[in-house]
Design a protein around this motif. Sequence first.
Motif, PDB file in Angstrom:
ATOM      1  N   ASN A  69       3.348  31.254  68.870  1.00 47.66           N
ATOM      2  CA  ASN A  69       3.560  29.813  68.723  1.00 47.66           C
ATOM      3  C   ASN A  69       2.311  29.071  68.265  1.00 47.66           C
ATOM      4  O   ASN A  69       2.242  27.846  68.408  1.00 47.66           O
ATOM      5  N   TYR A  70       1.324  29.773  67.723  1.00 42.99           N
ATOM      6  CA  TYR A  70       0.067  29.137  67.347  1.00 42.99           C
ATOM      7  C   TYR A  70       0.150  28.302  66.071  1.00 42.99           C
ATOM      8  O   TYR A  70      -0.628  27.369  65.895  1.00 42.99           O
ATOM      9  N   ALA A  71       1.053  28.637  65.179  1.00 45.25           N
ATOM     10  CA  ALA A  71       1.134  27.922  63.900  1.00 45.25           C
ATOM     11  C   ALA A  71       1.396  26.435  64.131  1.00 45.25           C
ATOM     12  O   ALA A  71       2.058  26.040  65.090  1.00 45.25           O
ATOM     13  N   ALA A  72       0.879  25.619  63.212  1.00 49.55           N
ATOM     14  CA  ALA A  72       0.958  24.164  63.354  1.00 49.55           C
ATOM     15  C   ALA A  72       2.392  23.684  63.570  1.00 49.55           C
ATOM     16  O   ALA A  72       2.634  22.746  64.333  1.00 49.55           O
ATOM     17  N   GLY A  73       3.357  24.315  62.924  1.00 55.77           N
ATOM     18  CA  GLY A  73       4.742  23.886  63.045  1.00 55.77           C
ATOM     19  C   GLY A  73       5.457  24.424  64.274  1.00 55.77           C
ATOM     20  O   GLY A  73       6.594  24.024  64.554  1.00 55.77           O
ATOM     21  N   LYS A  74       4.797  25.299  65.015  1.00 54.58           N
ATOM     22  CA  LYS A  74       5.449  25.931  66.171  1.00 54.58           C
ATOM     23  C   LYS A  74       4.875  25.485  67.514  1.00 54.58           C
ATOM     24  O   LYS A  74       5.580  25.520  68.529  1.00 54.58           O
ATOM     25  N   LEU A  75       3.597  25.129  67.543  1.00 53.66           N
ATOM     26  CA  LEU A  75       2.948  24.895  68.836  1.00 53.66           C
ATOM     27  C   LEU A  75       3.607  23.743  69.608  1.00 53.66           C
ATOM     28  O   LEU A  75       3.977  23.912  70.776  1.00 53.66           O
ATOM     29  N   LEU A  76       3.777  22.589  68.980  1.00 55.73           N
ATOM     30  CA  LEU A  76       4.368  21.463  69.707  1.00 55.73           C
ATOM     31  C   LEU A  76       5.812  21.728  70.142  1.00 55.73           C
ATOM     32  O   LEU A  76       6.161  21.460  71.303  1.00 55.73           O
ATOM     33  N   PRO A  77       6.677  22.254  69.252  1.00 55.78           N
ATOM     34  CA  PRO A  77       8.033  22.561  69.704  1.00 55.78           C
ATOM     35  C   PRO A  77       8.054  23.555  70.865  1.00 55.78           C
ATOM     36  O   PRO A  77       8.872  23.420  71.787  1.00 55.78           O
ATOM     37  N   SER A  78       7.157  24.531  70.840  1.00 59.92           N
ATOM     38  CA  SER A  78       7.129  25.513  71.931  1.00 59.92           C
ATOM     39  C   SER A  78       6.677  24.863  73.232  1.00 59.92           C
ATOM     40  O   SER A  78       7.180  25.196  74.313  1.00 59.92           O
ATOM     41  N   LEU A 107      -8.162  29.700  63.804  1.00 56.57           N
ATOM     42  CA  LEU A 107      -8.522  28.920  64.987  1.00 56.57           C
ATOM     43  C   LEU A 107      -8.469  27.410  64.735  1.00 56.57           C
ATOM     44  O   LEU A 107      -7.896  26.680  65.565  1.00 56.57           O
ATOM     45  N   PRO A 108      -9.020  26.890  63.631  1.00 58.45           N
ATOM     46  CA  PRO A 108      -8.951  25.437  63.437  1.00 58.45           C
ATOM     47  C   PRO A 108      -7.518  24.917  63.402  1.00 58.45           C
ATOM     48  O   PRO A 108      -7.248  23.798  63.865  1.00 58.45           O
ATOM     49  N   GLU A 109      -6.582  25.720  62.899  1.00 60.11           N
ATOM     50  CA  GLU A 109      -5.181  25.276  62.828  1.00 60.11           C
ATOM     51  C   GLU A 109      -4.573  25.149  64.213  1.00 60.11           C
ATOM     52  O   GLU A 109      -3.962  24.134  64.556  1.00 60.11           O
ATOM     53  N   TYR A 110      -4.732  26.170  65.042  1.00 60.57           N
ATOM     54  CA  TYR A 110      -4.079  26.072  66.352  1.00 60.57           C
ATOM     55  C   TYR A 110      -4.805  25.123  67.297  1.00 60.57           C
ATOM     56  O   TYR A 110      -4.178  24.493  68.149  1.00 60.57           O
ATOM     57  N   MET A 111      -6.110  24.973  67.140  1.00 60.13           N
ATOM     58  CA  MET A 111      -6.799  23.986  67.969  1.00 60.13           C
ATOM     59  C   MET A 111      -6.420  22.562  67.559  1.00 60.13           C
ATOM     60  O   MET A 111      -6.267  21.677  68.419  1.00 60.13           O
ATOM     61  N   ALA A 112      -6.228  22.332  66.270  1.00 57.31           N
ATOM     62  CA  ALA A 112      -5.790  21.006  65.810  1.00 57.31           C
ATOM     63  C   ALA A 112      -4.390  20.701  66.330  1.00 57.31           C
ATOM     64  O   ALA A 112      -4.098  19.561  66.738  1.00 57.31           O
ATOM     65  N   ALA A 113      -3.524  21.717  66.346  1.00 52.04           N
ATOM     66  CA  ALA A 113      -2.167  21.521  66.870  1.00 52.04           C
ATOM     67  C   ALA A 113      -2.205  21.233  68.367  1.00 52.04           C
ATOM     68  O   ALA A 113      -1.433  20.411  68.874  1.00 52.04           O
ATOM     69  N   LEU A 114      -3.110  21.898  69.065  1.00 54.42           N
ATOM     70  CA  LEU A 114      -3.257  21.663  70.500  1.00 54.42           C
ATOM     71  C   LEU A 114      -3.736  20.230  70.753  1.00 54.42           C
ATOM     72  O   LEU A 114      -3.239  19.549  71.661  1.00 54.42           O
ATOM     73  N   ALA A 115      -4.696  19.777  69.956  1.00 55.83           N
ATOM     74  CA  ALA A 115      -5.178  18.397  70.071  1.00 55.83           C
ATOM     75  C   ALA A 115      -4.060  17.401  69.764  1.00 55.83           C
ATOM     76  O   ALA A 115      -3.958  16.337  70.399  1.00 55.83           O
ATOM     77  N   GLU A 116      -3.196  17.756  68.824  1.00 52.14           N
ATOM     78  CA  GLU A 116      -2.050  16.906  68.491  1.00 52.14           C
ATOM     79  C   GLU A 116      -1.091  16.808  69.674  1.00 52.14           C
ATOM     80  O   GLU A 116      -0.528  15.747  69.951  1.00 52.14           O
ATOM     81  N   ALA A 117      -0.921  17.913  70.396  1.00 53.43           N
ATOM     82  CA  ALA A 117      -0.058  17.910  71.579  1.00 53.43           C
ATOM     83  C   ALA A 117      -0.602  16.954  72.635  1.00 53.43           C
ATOM     84  O   ALA A 117       0.159  16.245  73.304  1.00 53.43           O
ATOM     85  N   LYS A 118      -1.906  16.920  72.769  1.00 52.89           N
ATOM     86  CA  LYS A 118      -2.531  15.980  73.720  1.00 52.89           C
ATOM     87  C   LYS A 118      -2.323  14.546  73.254  1.00 52.89           C
ATOM     88  O   LYS A 118      -1.959  13.670  74.048  1.00 52.89           O
ATOM     89  N   ALA A 119      -2.531  14.298  71.976  1.00 58.32           N
ATOM     90  CA  ALA A 119      -2.361  12.950  71.435  1.00 58.32           C
ATOM     91  C   ALA A 119      -0.924  12.457  71.589  1.00 58.32           C
ATOM     92  O   ALA A 119      -0.678  11.266  71.770  1.00 58.32           O
ATOM     93  N   ALA A 120       0.014  13.412  71.558  1.00 58.75           N
ATOM     94  CA  ALA A 120       1.433  13.070  71.690  1.00 58.75           C
ATOM     95  C   ALA A 120       1.852  12.890  73.145  1.00 58.75           C
ATOM     96  O   ALA A 120       3.009  12.547  73.417  1.00 58.75           O
ATOM     97  N   GLY A 121       0.941  13.145  74.080  1.00 57.72           N
ATOM     98  CA  GLY A 121       1.244  12.955  75.488  1.00 57.72           C
ATOM     99  C   GLY A 121       1.961  14.119  76.147  1.00 57.72           C
ATOM    100  O   GLY A 121       2.422  14.011  77.286  1.00 57.72           O
ATOM    101  N   LEU A 122       2.041  15.250  75.453  1.00 60.41           N
ATOM    102  CA  LEU A 122       2.713  16.414  76.026  1.00 60.41           C
ATOM    103  C   LEU A 122       1.830  17.106  77.060  1.00 60.41           C
ATOM    104  O   LEU A 122       2.327  17.800  77.947  1.00 60.41           O
ATOM    105  N   THR A 123       0.526  16.928  76.929  1.00 56.67           N
ATOM    106  CA  THR A 123      -0.430  17.526  77.866  1.00 56.67           C
ATOM    107  C   THR A 123      -1.585  16.563  78.076  1.00 56.67           C
ATOM    108  O   THR A 123      -2.003  15.863  77.143  1.00 56.67           O
TER     109      THR A 123
END
Length: 267
Positions: A69-78, A107-123
């Motif tokens: 689920n690391y890819a940018a399009g998968k991390l948030l949905p997962s 690494l920059p892709e999945y860390m950016a997606a993780l940061a996006e999850a935080k910005a979205a309020g999921l974590t």
Amino acid sequence: MSIPSFGAGTFRLTGQTVIDSVSNALDLGYRAIDTAQIYGNEAEVGQAVADSGVPRSELFLTTKIWTENYAAGKLLPSLRESLDKLRTDYVDLTLIHWPAPGNGVALPEYMAALAEAKAAGLTRRIGVSNFNIELTRQAIAAVGKGEIATNQIELSPYLQSRALTAFLKEQGIPVTSYMTLAYGKVLQDPVLQQIAAKHGATVAQVALAWALQLGYAVIPSSTKRANLAGNLKARELHLDAADMALIATLERNGREVNPAGLAPEWD
């Protein structure tokens, strides 16, 4: 610390076993629960939390994103799927579970997606797990200094990882210790048994107190209520300088978890 110093782990616990373990932990006063997508138990953890009656505001829930689920399009949905299973609108901490070099997602892709999850309020917080010094540097560069809430790594009296923990301290990144009892191997250690006898404590309490006194968070798991209760007492155990010096001599690079294709080159 931005994360609790003591929590209950759920690695290798499934079905009714994990429901009972988490239920007992919460009843005993644990308020931090650690799970992961790959553990296959998020729904059961969510059930135990819901049935406990403990207010969500008092809990600290951690999950970890699995490699597929690391890819940018998968991390948030997962992560949204994890939230559904956990019966919550957010988790308090989300980690990248393994660096998984060469799995096709940089690494920059999945860390950016993780940061996006935080910005979205999921974590509420983000972090990493099983990252070495160089990969932690890259993670910091990807999301910014101060954004990595923890690096969750295997640590025990037999695997003290002094170079990595010193680096994390220098960077202001809290350490979470998992496998602190080395799959139970340290429980038979004569040095630790001697220290335990001196304090009227269990060997598990000594190992956990050692990690706590070094400033690490710990997340031991157990299927037995008595062990969950006993582990909590490690918070009250104070090891003296002689005890800590003795435990320092037990280092043997005794790594228990090192999956090919997932683990980095360790420091």
